[in-house]
Design a protein around this motif. Sequence first.
Motif, mmCIF file in Angstrom:
data_model
loop_
_atom_site.group_PDB
_atom_site.id
_atom_site.type_symbol
_atom_site.label_atom_id
_atom_site.label_comp_id
_atom_site.label_asym_id
_atom_site.label_seq_id
_atom_site.Cartn_x
_atom_site.Cartn_y
_atom_site.Cartn_z
ATOM 1 N N LYS A 161 0.814 -1.216 0.000
ATOM 2 C CA LYS A 161 0.000 0.000 0.000
ATOM 3 C C LYS A 161 0.847 1.264 0.000
ATOM 4 O O LYS A 161 0.341 2.348 -0.228
ATOM 5 C CB LYS A 161 -0.934 -0.011 1.202
ATOM 6 C CG LYS A 161 -1.951 -1.112 1.077
ATOM 7 C CD LYS A 161 -2.871 -1.188 2.259
ATOM 8 C CE LYS A 161 -3.761 -2.411 2.150
ATOM 9 N NZ LYS A 161 -3.016 -3.671 2.229
ATOM 10 N N THR A 181 8.393 -3.674 1.413
ATOM 11 C CA THR A 181 8.281 -2.808 2.594
ATOM 12 C C THR A 181 8.744 -3.521 3.853
ATOM 13 O O THR A 181 8.450 -4.686 4.057
ATOM 14 C CB THR A 181 6.823 -2.384 2.789
ATOM 15 O OG1 THR A 181 6.370 -1.826 1.592
ATOM 16 C CG2 THR A 181 6.701 -1.368 3.890
ATOM 17 N N GLY A 182 9.463 -2.799 4.648
ATOM 18 C CA GLY A 182 9.894 -3.368 5.925
ATOM 19 C C GLY A 182 11.202 -4.107 5.846
ATOM 20 O O GLY A 182 11.764 -4.487 6.858
ATOM 21 N N VAL A 232 11.898 2.374 8.225
ATOM 22 C CA VAL A 232 12.471 1.070 7.876
ATOM 23 C C VAL A 232 13.990 1.141 7.853
ATOM 24 O O VAL A 232 14.679 0.208 8.252
ATOM 25 C CB VAL A 232 11.926 0.604 6.520
ATOM 26 C CG1 VAL A 232 12.483 -0.755 6.165
ATOM 27 C CG2 VAL A 232 10.426 0.551 6.545
#
Lengths: 307, 432
Positions: free
Chosen positions: A68, A108-109, A245
């Motif tokens: 997202k 992501t992350g 992150v």
Amino acid sequence: MDKSINPLHPETPSQRNVFIVTAFLGVLFIAGTIIFGTRVLLVGAIALAVSAAIEALFAYFRKHPLDKSWMITPLVLTLLLPPTLPVWMAGVGSAFGVFFGKAIFGGTGRTVFNPAAVGWIFLFINFPRYMATDWLNPQTGQSGPDIPLTELAAGTFDYAWNDILLGNIPGAIGETFVLGIIVLGLALIVFKVIDWRIPLVTIGSAFALLGIGHLLMPDTFAQPLEAVLVGSLLFASFFVATDPVTAPVKKLNRVYYAIGIALITVVIRTFSAAPEGVVFAIVLMNAIGSLFEDTEANVETEGVEAT
Amino acid sequence: MISKAKRVSDYKQLTKQLPSVRYVDPEFVYLTLMNNRCTDYTLEVEEGDSVKVGEILGEKCGSFFETPVYSTVSGTVEGVVKKLDQNGLEVDCLKIRNNFKDETHESITDRPDAFIKAMSKEDIVDIVKEKALVGLGGAAFPSYIKLNTDEAIHTVVINAVECEPYLSSDYRLIMDQPEQIFKGLIYIMQTVSAPKGVIAVKKTKKALIEVLERECERYKDYDIKIAKVKDYYPQGWENATFKEAVGIKVPVGELPMKYGLLGFNVSTCASIYEAIKHNMPITKRYLTINGDAVNFPQDIRVRVGTSIRELIKLCDGYKEDINKLEVIIGGPMMGVALPSDDAIVTETTTSVLILKSTEYKEEPCVRCGSCVYSCPVDITPVSIMNAVKRNDKKSVELLEANKCIECGLCAYVCTSKIHVTDYVRKGKNLIG
């Protein structure tokens, strides 16, 4: 509408944060369009489209849902680019950043370096002619090699405060609208989307370093207030360095990380050929900063084994 | 939402103002014969035997502790059945049919006050050991070990903070029986020869403070103070209570006795009073039944061994189908979700929560740092989680996962709805 992708009803605070950051970047993007002309829209659209394609492919092959936060990387990249850049280059930078900066690490992350910064550095090294020498001056409509930072160094800096605050000066698409960046950046802090330590310590220590340097060697160091406000430092410290992150997680480590960014930025700006260094500083500190937590453990390991 | 969570939503208004219901006569009680320390047991009674309140029925045996099992009702033994205990484990329970006569065993006799005053430390420790008293805040640490300390204790702290949301059983206990707590505290102070006593209570619970302060007037001879602590979570964690109430910071992992402090939960304190004054083991306790999926949340005074299913019927049952609900024993932050409601009330069961199930989809961790900021013991839950994921035992150890008190804040604040506490708990198991 599927509730999980409705930005007005985020399922988790993470989604809410992503929505807020994306919206704020969108505001700055629109401001950049107003300042530098509609061509900016094309640059942003290409960057977004390329990013969307790569994210979608990765989501398909990795069998993940679509990330997202996919709009953040191309928007940040666009805001760091000069308005005169050939549009296909924005696509290349976006592709490189999203693919090599984000997707191959696992999305992501999992990123080590800020993906937008990775894309920006790729473009800067490969196309320096377009990335560093050709700046549109919104006051005259002419392109030239000078930006406020180089003019500060040369002593020809002459802009009205009014123009500086409203962004009516040469620079990258998203970095000139100083007033908007400050307001939106503080809003991010108030909404607790970002940690106040990173932007405020970065800006504060850059100001302090430049201030001390300017007092001692006024010819080498730029005037601190102007140097902090013009250029990418302000935008990058609110919107790029704060990417959680790639930043350390402990409070004190975040302060060190922010001081490191300021220090490297000031060194690059003052002593190297490049007029702007904040993106390099962030990527360098991404590498070092994420290690802060691990180095603590490593130091203790040696202690434990010695006893 | 990078935030240091200090407050969690309270939800106590639902139950704390209601008078507690007495439900002390279930048809059957089920007494656990095992727990996590004792995995084996011996029985002294057989099927068909009639027993009285306070009679010894058998013994839980374990590697360190042997604790007697006391009957909580008078009636007849009906054999051993399997039920869930407060940890959600299936354990053997002794089923006793209540004869509703409430006859007490011969050993249950009151001790005169003068006699108690003359008792030595060893006498009291022996009674507490014999009556199998444990910490009723949830940890079930044997109380006699605490009382038997050799360190010089200057302050006994009674923990009435009850910081978990939804729980109001300690609140009701204090409202109903404040004198028991004061007497229990005085006994403890006598045992360890502590000059000072402190009752720690949240400063937002005005009614409690009023009751306790009025009671305090009656015991002016003793140096007992009411400490009003701030309304934070996890303020009821022993070390946090000590820090706020007495101002002494006990490092995590060290015994508070070393710093001259001794802490007891308020229910434990009342049970010590019962044991010393009336020679009574724990037979009844306050229990909160609460949550958004039970029709009539309330506090109930129940007999230890009552079936939870029966108590939920007493609260007008569930609002929805049981399969859509979570039955949790303990608070929402630290409690254990049960696989079914076929569980029983043990002496350490503080509450039963019935909540609507909500499914959260975990998002990837973005390392926002909320868990690090919120952690009361200053460890890095996110790093521990990553180390657990790669099965890196050494890192888990170096990141001091064993310090974790499982307060649940890291999962509560997680912006990506990750069950961080579970990972840290796994890490603790990993390093044993």
